[in-house]
Design an enzyme around this catalytic site. Structure first.
Site, PDB file in Angstrom:
ATOM      1  N   ARG A   1       0.805  -1.232   0.000  1.00 12.98           N
ATOM      2  CA  ARG A   1       0.000   0.000   0.000  1.00 12.98           C
ATOM      3  C   ARG A   1       0.833   1.276   0.000  1.00 12.98           C
ATOM      4  NH1 ARG A   1      -3.712  -1.805   4.879  1.00 12.98           N
ATOM      5  NH2 ARG A   1      -5.111  -3.217   3.784  1.00 12.98           N
TER       6      ARG A   1
ATOM      7  N   CYS B   1      -9.113  -1.414   6.548  1.00 17.11           N
ATOM      8  CA  CYS B   1     -10.571  -1.330   6.726  1.00 17.11           C
ATOM      9  C   CYS B   1     -11.049  -0.080   7.469  1.00 17.11           C
ATOM     10  CB  CYS B   1     -11.079  -2.582   7.428  1.00 17.11           C
ATOM     11  SG  CYS B   1      -9.999  -3.168   8.738  1.00 17.11           S
TER      12      CYS B   1
ATOM     13  N   LYS C   1      -1.235   2.646  10.446  1.00 21.79           N
ATOM     14  CA  LYS C   1      -1.906   2.656   9.128  1.00 21.79           C
ATOM     15  C   LYS C   1      -2.912   3.801   9.050  1.00 21.79           C
ATOM     16  CE  LYS C   1      -1.911  -2.242   9.132  1.00 21.79           C
ATOM     17  NZ  LYS C   1      -2.764  -3.399   9.248  1.00 21.79           N
TER      18      LYS C   1
ATOM     19  N   ARG D   1     -10.189  -3.058  19.848  1.00 21.43           N
ATOM     20  CA  ARG D   1     -10.972  -4.213  19.360  1.00 21.43           C
ATOM     21  C   ARG D   1     -12.134  -4.432  20.326  1.00 21.43           C
ATOM     22  NH1 ARG D   1     -10.298  -5.936  14.528  1.00 21.43           N
ATOM     23  NH2 ARG D   1      -8.122  -6.579  14.735  1.00 21.43           N
TER      24      ARG D   1
ATOM     25  N   HIS E   1     -16.831  -1.488  11.765  1.00 21.53           N
ATOM     26  CA  HIS E   1     -15.921  -0.671  12.582  1.00 21.53           C
ATOM     27  C   HIS E   1     -16.567   0.692  12.829  1.00 21.53           C
ATOM     28  CE1 HIS E   1     -13.025  -3.722  12.009  1.00 21.53           C
ATOM     29  NE2 HIS E   1     -12.176  -3.133  11.176  1.00 21.53           N
TER      30      HIS E   1
ATOM     31  N   ASN F   1     -16.412  -3.477   7.693  1.00 21.79           N
ATOM     32  CA  ASN F   1     -14.973  -3.714   7.498  1.00 21.79           C
ATOM     33  C   ASN F   1     -14.640  -4.780   6.467  1.00 21.79           C
ATOM     34  OD1 ASN F   1     -16.117  -5.141   9.916  1.00 21.79           O
ATOM     35  ND2 ASN F   1     -14.218  -6.296   9.723  1.00 21.79           N
TER      36      ASN F   1
HETATM   37  P1  NAP Z   1      -7.740 -14.841   7.078  1.00 19.99           P
HETATM   38  O1  NAP Z   1      -9.159 -15.120   7.361  1.00 19.99           O
HETATM   39  O2  NAP Z   1      -6.719 -15.261   8.063  1.00 19.99           O
HETATM   40  O3  NAP Z   1      -7.372 -15.495   5.627  1.00 19.99           O
HETATM   41  C1  NAP Z   1      -6.053 -15.558   5.145  1.00 19.99           C
HETATM   42  C2  NAP Z   1      -6.019 -16.242   3.795  1.00 19.99           C
HETATM   43  O4  NAP Z   1      -4.630 -16.332   3.368  1.00 19.99           O
HETATM   44  C3  NAP Z   1      -6.550 -17.678   3.792  1.00 19.99           C
HETATM   45  O5  NAP Z   1      -7.206 -17.943   2.576  1.00 19.99           O
HETATM   46  C4  NAP Z   1      -5.288 -18.526   3.884  1.00 19.99           C
HETATM   47  O6  NAP Z   1      -5.426 -19.812   3.323  1.00 19.99           O
HETATM   48  C5  NAP Z   1      -4.361 -17.692   3.008  1.00 19.99           C
HETATM   49  N1  NAP Z   1      -2.948 -18.021   3.288  1.00 19.99           N
HETATM   50  C6  NAP Z   1      -2.298 -18.067   4.479  1.00 19.99           C
HETATM   51  N2  NAP Z   1      -1.012 -18.430   4.296  1.00 19.99           N
HETATM   52  C7  NAP Z   1      -0.842 -18.647   2.976  1.00 19.99           C
HETATM   53  C8  NAP Z   1       0.252 -19.059   2.159  1.00 19.99           C
HETATM   54  N3  NAP Z   1       1.465 -19.351   2.688  1.00 19.99           N
HETATM   55  N4  NAP Z   1       0.074 -19.161   0.829  1.00 19.99           N
HETATM   56  C9  NAP Z   1      -1.154 -18.889   0.264  1.00 19.99           C
HETATM   57  N5  NAP Z   1      -2.229 -18.504   0.987  1.00 19.99           N
HETATM   58  C10 NAP Z   1      -2.082 -18.365   2.329  1.00 19.99           C
HETATM   59  O7  NAP Z   1      -7.487 -13.272   6.859  1.00 19.99           O
HETATM   60  P2  NAP Z   1      -8.539 -12.136   6.349  1.00 19.99           P
HETATM   61  O8  NAP Z   1      -9.153 -11.453   7.504  1.00 19.99           O
HETATM   62  O9  NAP Z   1      -9.389 -12.725   5.282  1.00 19.99           O
HETATM   63  O10 NAP Z   1      -7.531 -11.063   5.728  1.00 19.99           O
HETATM   64  C11 NAP Z   1      -6.916 -11.265   4.477  1.00 19.99           C
HETATM   65  C12 NAP Z   1      -6.039 -10.062   4.162  1.00 19.99           C
HETATM   66  O11 NAP Z   1      -6.863  -8.893   4.110  1.00 19.99           O
HETATM   67  C13 NAP Z   1      -4.995  -9.774   5.254  1.00 19.99           C
HETATM   68  O12 NAP Z   1      -3.828  -9.306   4.628  1.00 19.99           O
HETATM   69  C14 NAP Z   1      -5.660  -8.695   6.110  1.00 19.99           C
HETATM   70  O13 NAP Z   1      -4.725  -7.895   6.780  1.00 19.99           O
HETATM   71  C15 NAP Z   1      -6.426  -7.912   5.054  1.00 19.99           C
HETATM   72  N6  NAP Z   1      -7.631  -7.189   5.530  1.00 19.99           N
HETATM   73  C16 NAP Z   1      -8.572  -7.804   6.285  1.00 19.99           C
HETATM   74  C17 NAP Z   1      -9.716  -7.099   6.659  1.00 19.99           C
HETATM   75  C18 NAP Z   1     -10.787  -7.704   7.505  1.00 19.99           C
HETATM   76  O14 NAP Z   1     -11.724  -6.976   7.874  1.00 19.99           O
HETATM   77  N7  NAP Z   1     -10.733  -8.995   7.838  1.00 19.99           N
HETATM   78  C19 NAP Z   1      -9.903  -5.800   6.226  1.00 19.99           C
HETATM   79  C20 NAP Z   1      -8.932  -5.201   5.423  1.00 19.99           C
HETATM   80  C21 NAP Z   1      -7.807  -5.910   5.084  1.00 19.99           C
HETATM   81  P3  NAP Z   1      -5.716 -21.142   4.214  1.00 19.99           P
HETATM   82  O15 NAP Z   1      -7.164 -21.094   4.611  1.00 19.99           O
HETATM   83  O16 NAP Z   1      -5.392 -22.233   3.271  1.00 19.99           O
HETATM   84  O17 NAP Z   1      -4.789 -21.076   5.410  1.00 19.99           O
END
Ligand code: NAP
Length: 364
Positions: free
Chosen positions: A108, A148, A204, A234, A241, A326
């Protein structure tokens, strides 16, 4: 014209929202799903712990989850990868010719990478040619959406900055559990509790809005000159949020003018009628106790930011409350809207066309 989409991190909290957001999309078709070694080789239905209130869309559960390597059969990728691995994987995809529309923090703040909210700074997409040249990318590139809680804040600041100039911002967030992904915060930490720390979040929020509201000049972004002080907490809410904001303005304004500037805000997605664009990017509530996460987060199918409680601030000029969904406007929906804007601008070639162009060039 339809585009084939690959989703990196398809099994996670944001990846699932991307799948929901694309299920009936008029332009984009889910073609490839990728995640970690834990999931790859399995069907999506088998690999995912599906947390949404609607079923896995038809045709998606049977798709095989692939490793996140740049051999996917798709025209572009949306990335919701865990940030511990996203940086080099996204770079590899862009180098291999895929437009990468990422939701992760990793690129970013790179000088040559657009950090875009389509209603706020679509002109920052003009960084793409410089990025391609600088990184030696032939067809691929990286475009990111903000953190987010930043999305809600930056959207509320934009109309106020345009109309009156923003001088200082003080913001306290109450952030939902889904912001930490799944399984996220342990229930024994989350229940009946507030945690006054989210790693990296304050930094951020204090920098990303200044890039987004910055001015594109000579192939780089001059950051907006206002200061932001953020405190992030949190709270035991599932989605949505909430942010308590106080601002100092450069020009005098009345409460009615502040309210009007926010309520009348509209941008390029609304003008273009992009499929994921809400009719009203900001909804202003006049009720004394709104917005609230449970009641207001789904406004505009999760894509509208709600603002309420606009009132004078005894320390700065005005204070108000912002609510952003979010995982939709703050993540999956933000990335999809960026993809729609890129498609509308002709910046998403279909990869068969890219292959044909390369072959034609070789032939010449
Ligand atoms: P999450 O639920 O922990 O999901 C992470 C994803 O990454 C899963 O599909 C996981 O696959 C995959 N992953 C982990 N290690 C990997 C590897 N070595 N190679 C390929 N894939 C891998 O996280 P999330 O909340 O969805 O967030 C995803 C991203 O968006 C993060 O960078 C987070 O900071 C960002 N984000 C999140 C939010 C929010 O509100 N949640 C908002 C803005 C931004 P497996 O299931 O196979 O482990």
């Amino acid at each position: 014209m339809t585009w084939r989409v690959g989703i990196l991190g398809a099994t996670g909290a944001v990846g699932q929202k991307m799948i929901q957001g694309l299920a009936a999309h008029p332009w984009f078709r889910i073609a490839e799903l990728a995640a970690s070694e834990r999931s790859s080789g399995r069907t999506y239905a088998d690999a995912v712990r599906w947390m949404q209130e609607t079923a896995i869309p038809d045709g998606v559960g049977e798709l095989e989850v692939k490793p996140a390597s740049p051999v996917l059969e798709c025209d572009f990728v949306l990335s919701a990868l865990d940030s511990s691995v996203a940086g080099p994987i996204e770079q590899d995809f862009a180098r291999a010719g895929y437009p990468v529309i990422s939701n992760t923090r990793n690129h970013r703040m790179d000088e040559d990478v657009p950090l875009v909210i389509p209603e706020v700074n679509p002109d920052h997409l003009n960084l793409i040619p410089r990025q391609k040249e600088r990184r030696g990318f032939a067809n691929g590139y990286l475009v990111t959406n903000p953190n987010c809680s930043t999305v809600g804040l930056a959207m509320a600041l934009k109309p106020l900055d345009d109309a009156f100039g923003v001088a200082e911002v003080f913001v306290v967030t109450m952030q939902a559990l889904s912001g930490a992904g799944y399984p996220g915060v342990a229930s024994l930490d989350a229940m009946e509790n507030v945690i006054p720390f989210i790693s990296g979040e304050e930094e951020k929020m204090q920098t990303e809005p200044r890039k987004i509201l910055g001015r594109l000049a000579q192939n780089s972004v001059q950051f907006a000159d206002f200061k932001i002080s953020a405190q992030c907490n949190r709270v035991p809410v599932i989605d949505g949020h909430l942010e308590s904001v106080s601002i100092k303005l450069k020009k005098r304004a009345s409460e009615a003018e502040v309210s009007e500037a926010l309520a009348s805000f509209s941008g390029e997605p609304q003008k273009l009628g992009l499929p994921t664009a809400p009719a009203h990017p900001i909804l202003v509530s006049s009720e004394a106790d709104r917005p609230q996460p449970r009641r207001d987060r789904d406004a505009g199918r999760g894509m509208s930011v709600s603002v309420g409680r606009i009132r004078p601030c005894p320390l700065l000029d005005f204070k108000f409350t912002v609510l952003v969904h979010n995982t939709i406007r703050g993540a999956a929906g933000a990335a999809i809207l960026n993809a729609e804007l890129l498609a509308d601008r002709g910046l998403l070639p279909q990869r068969s066309q890219v292959g044909a162009e390369v072959a034609a060039r070789k032939h010449v």
